[in-house]
Write a protein that holds these residues in place. Structure first.
Motif, mmCIF file in Angstrom:
data_model
loop_
_atom_site.group_PDB
_atom_site.id
_atom_site.type_symbol
_atom_site.label_atom_id
_atom_site.label_comp_id
_atom_site.label_asym_id
_atom_site.label_seq_id
_atom_site.Cartn_x
_atom_site.Cartn_y
_atom_site.Cartn_z
ATOM 1 N N LEU A 225 31.314 44.183 36.735
ATOM 2 C CA LEU A 225 32.624 44.349 36.105
ATOM 3 C C LEU A 225 32.979 43.188 35.180
ATOM 4 O O LEU A 225 33.639 43.383 34.151
ATOM 5 N N THR A 226 32.556 41.997 35.545
ATOM 6 C CA THR A 226 32.893 40.847 34.700
ATOM 7 C C THR A 226 32.225 40.952 33.331
ATOM 8 O O THR A 226 32.843 40.679 32.305
ATOM 9 N N ALA A 276 40.653 43.531 38.893
ATOM 10 C CA ALA A 276 39.351 42.881 38.999
ATOM 11 C C ALA A 276 39.307 41.467 38.444
ATOM 12 O O ALA A 276 38.531 40.639 38.915
ATOM 13 N N ILE A 277 40.130 41.171 37.448
ATOM 14 C CA ILE A 277 39.997 39.892 36.749
ATOM 15 C C ILE A 277 41.094 38.918 37.159
ATOM 16 O O ILE A 277 42.138 39.318 37.683
ATOM 17 N N PRO A 278 40.864 37.628 36.924
ATOM 18 C CA PRO A 278 41.905 36.631 37.221
ATOM 19 C C PRO A 278 43.177 36.917 36.426
ATOM 20 O O PRO A 278 43.122 37.319 35.260
ATOM 21 N N ASN A 279 44.319 36.743 37.059
ATOM 22 C CA ASN A 279 45.586 36.935 36.361
ATOM 23 C C ASN A 279 45.747 35.881 35.277
ATOM 24 O O ASN A 279 45.409 34.719 35.476
ATOM 25 N N GLU A 280 46.250 36.274 34.142
ATOM 26 C CA GLU A 280 46.481 35.338 33.045
ATOM 27 C C GLU A 280 47.789 35.725 32.374
ATOM 28 O O GLU A 280 47.818 36.292 31.277
ATOM 29 N N VAL A 281 48.886 35.430 33.085
ATOM 30 C CA VAL A 281 50.216 35.862 32.650
ATOM 31 C C VAL A 281 50.561 35.306 31.278
ATOM 32 O O VAL A 281 51.136 35.998 30.431
ATOM 33 N N SER A 282 50.208 34.039 31.031
ATOM 34 C CA SER A 282 50.582 33.415 29.757
ATOM 35 C C SER A 282 49.911 34.103 28.574
ATOM 36 O O SER A 282 50.521 34.278 27.517
ATOM 37 N N ALA A 375 38.431 42.063 46.028
ATOM 38 C CA ALA A 375 38.647 43.471 46.349
ATOM 39 C C ALA A 375 37.656 44.394 45.655
ATOM 40 O O ALA A 375 37.355 45.478 46.126
ATOM 41 N N VAL A 376 37.139 43.985 44.502
ATOM 42 C CA VAL A 376 36.223 44.853 43.757
ATOM 43 C C VAL A 376 34.898 44.155 43.456
ATOM 44 O O VAL A 376 34.163 44.574 42.574
ATOM 45 N N THR A 377 34.587 43.104 44.198
ATOM 46 C CA THR A 377 33.400 42.309 43.892
ATOM 47 C C THR A 377 32.133 43.156 43.837
ATOM 48 O O THR A 377 31.305 43.001 42.937
ATOM 49 N N ASN A 378 31.953 44.073 44.790
ATOM 50 C CA ASN A 378 30.721 44.844 44.879
ATOM 51 C C ASN A 378 30.864 46.266 44.339
ATOM 52 O O ASN A 378 29.999 47.109 44.564
#
Length: 516
Positions: A225-226, A276-282, A375-378
């Motif tokens: 996914l990444t 799936a991805i890190p939150n990046e609010v800014s 939660a979605v690593t695999n």
């Protein structure tokens, strides 16, 4: 194979002296700065055979020395240029075909007739100030700022730019150094996607790069996914930045349109991969800011260049319509100028650099602090994709079942949901059978077009209210406004009928993800 990795930034011409006294260069410098006068000859055939092969062949004079350089096809994204490069010293300003280096160029120039056709197509003359820097992380970067001209016969084009070339370390350090420059310099910088060679060819041919539409994303079913998110986001970012120059130089309204599409696609990518991805609010906040900066200009573009001409065709002799169009054109130019200023601002350049850093640091290098959510690593990409498409399709169906009860605002919300689904389908279409995907996209497009027309009609009513009252007080101007509102009302009634047929096409479209 030698590879050149560099980041280019353009700056105002009158700021060169400021860079020469920049404390950062002295702080990070690890060698004495140098200054050179460079003269470069670019070669090609009359029909630009080398350009068609994405090759650049040049001779550069540095003092009494000549350097022959070949650059072949690479990638350019958000100002970061990556190309294969071969350089060799030659005794004079004559090409040496025994020193080509690149296998593709050797094969191409094995044709003696083609070699005879090579001639000077343009030259560059510029002054280069060069510093070798070392960052705190240990990366070495060659910092150059160039100012000079591209010359073809009696035609000249000036340029002033900074080149940051990576000598050792990771490309992230180029973005970090550029971000530092943007923050400390009292004037704006702009990431430059067009090389000197490309500008020379554009000047030589008189052709400008056309607006860049979204290109297919080359995903594979076995990708994690990444990787998938990185490719999709970079694809959107590439479309965004490649249309900047056209907006700034006011070539065509389509460039702004494509920038807005790229922004919507990028925001959709963040939304689709939110689990799936890190939150990046800014970053999301800044993408919304940019969208809001560009929206008014696009609304006025559509109104003035698409809708008003249709009305004027039927009322060519109406003085009020003609006067209203002139007033609207002034307002359109005002909002387009505001959009251009946003793109040329430090805030915009900072956003693009931060997006690149996010993609590089969060996903491309192992061991970075930002990682895929557990939660979605695999989770397999195909399963993730099906889940996304099913949920969005269900949401659209649930919403369209109540379409007859909708007011205009609700229809606009439906349009946004359909756009998101279309962008998601286009992101992942390489994972499915193309014929079935095409049918589904066609059904979405039909709905999107009709809802888009409805949205344009809503904007027509809103934009008419923005016209200064002094321009709409006369009888003839009030009559013109009434004509436009009447035309708009009829258009809305027609769209409300057509939407039902489009919905039936959507309901019967094959769900391509069920076949896999």
């Amino acid at each position: 194979m030698p590879k050149e990795i560099e980041l280019k930034l353009s700056l105002p011409r009158n700021r060169i002296k400021y860079l020469q006294h920049l404390p950062l260069l002295e702080t990070l410098g690890i060698s004495r700065p140098t200054k050179q006068k460079l003269y470069t000859i670019y070669f090609d055939t009359p029909d630009l055979a080398l350009k068609r092969q994405n090759c650049a062949l040049r001779l550069r004079q540095m003092g009494k020395n000549w350097l022959q350089t070949i650059k072949t096809e690479g990638s350019v994204a958000s100002g970061l240029h990556e190309r294969n490069e071969w350089e060799v010293s030659v005794p004079s300003n004559q090409l040496d075909f025994t020193q080509l280096g690149d296998p593709g160029m050797i094969k191409l120039l094995s044709d003696a007739e083609l070699r005879k056709q090579l001639r000077q197509v343009f030259i560059t003359r510029f002054t280069r100030h060069m510093y070798l820097l070392q960052t705190e992380e240990g990366s070495q970067i060659e910092f150059c700022f160039d100012h000079g001209k591209i010359i073809i016969d009696h035609t000249k084009e000036s340029f002033t730019e900074i080149e940051l070339e990576l000598k050792s370390g990771k490309p992230t350090q180029l973005f970090r150094l550029a971000l530092t420059l943007v923050q400390i310099l009292p004037f704006p910088l702009r990431l430059e996607n067009i090389s000197k060679a490309e500008r020379g060819y554009m000047l030589y041919t008189g052709h400008k790069n056309p607006p860049v539409k979204a290109l297919p994303v080359e995903l594979k079913a076995d990708m994690d996914l990444t990787t998938a998110f990185t490719l999709i986001a970079q694809n959107c970012l590439d479309q965004l930045t490649r249309n900047e120059h056209g907006v700034i130089t006011r070539i065509d309204v389509e460039y702004l349109h494509q920038m807005r599409i790229a922004l919507r696609r990028l925001r959709t990518a963040f939304d689709v991969f939110a689990s799936a991805i890190p939150n990046e609010v800014s970053l999301i906040h800044e993408l919304k800011w940019l969208t809001n900066q560009l929206n008014p200009a696009r609304d006025w573009d559509v109104f003035v260049t698409e809708q008003l001409p249709k009305i004027q065709q039927n009322f060519e002799d109406h003085a009020g319509i003609a006067a209203l169009i002139k007033t609207c054109e002034i307002l359109r130019k005002k909002h387009n100028k505001a959009a251009r200023n946003s793109i040329k601002s430090k805030r915009y350049t900072k956003l693009i650099l931060q997006l690149n850093l996010y993609l590089e640091e969060a996903f491309k290098y192992p061991g970075q602090p930002k990682t895929l959510k557990k939660a979605v690593t695999n989770m397999a990409l195909i399963n993730f994709t099906k889940s996304v498409l099913i949920n969005c399709h269900k949401h659209i169906i649930d919403t369209t079942n109540k379409v007859e009860e909708f007011d205009l605002t609700s229809l606009h919300s439906l349009r946004i949901s359909i756009k998101k689904q279309r962008y998601a389908v286009e992101f992942f279409q390489a994972l499915f059978a193309p014929v079935e995907v095409k049918k589904y996209i066609h059904s979405l497009s039909g709905l999107q077009d009709i809802l888009g027309s409805i949205n344009d009609s809503i904007n027509t009513q809103r934009l008419l209210k923005q016209i200064p009252g002094s321009k709409t007080k006369t009888l003839v101007s009030r009559e013109a406004t009434g004509i436009i509102l009447g035309w708009n009302k009829q258009r809305l009634q027609r769209m409300n009928t057509e939407i039902k047929d489009a919905l039936q096409l959507f309901y019967h479209a094959p769900l391509f993800w069920e076949a896999r």
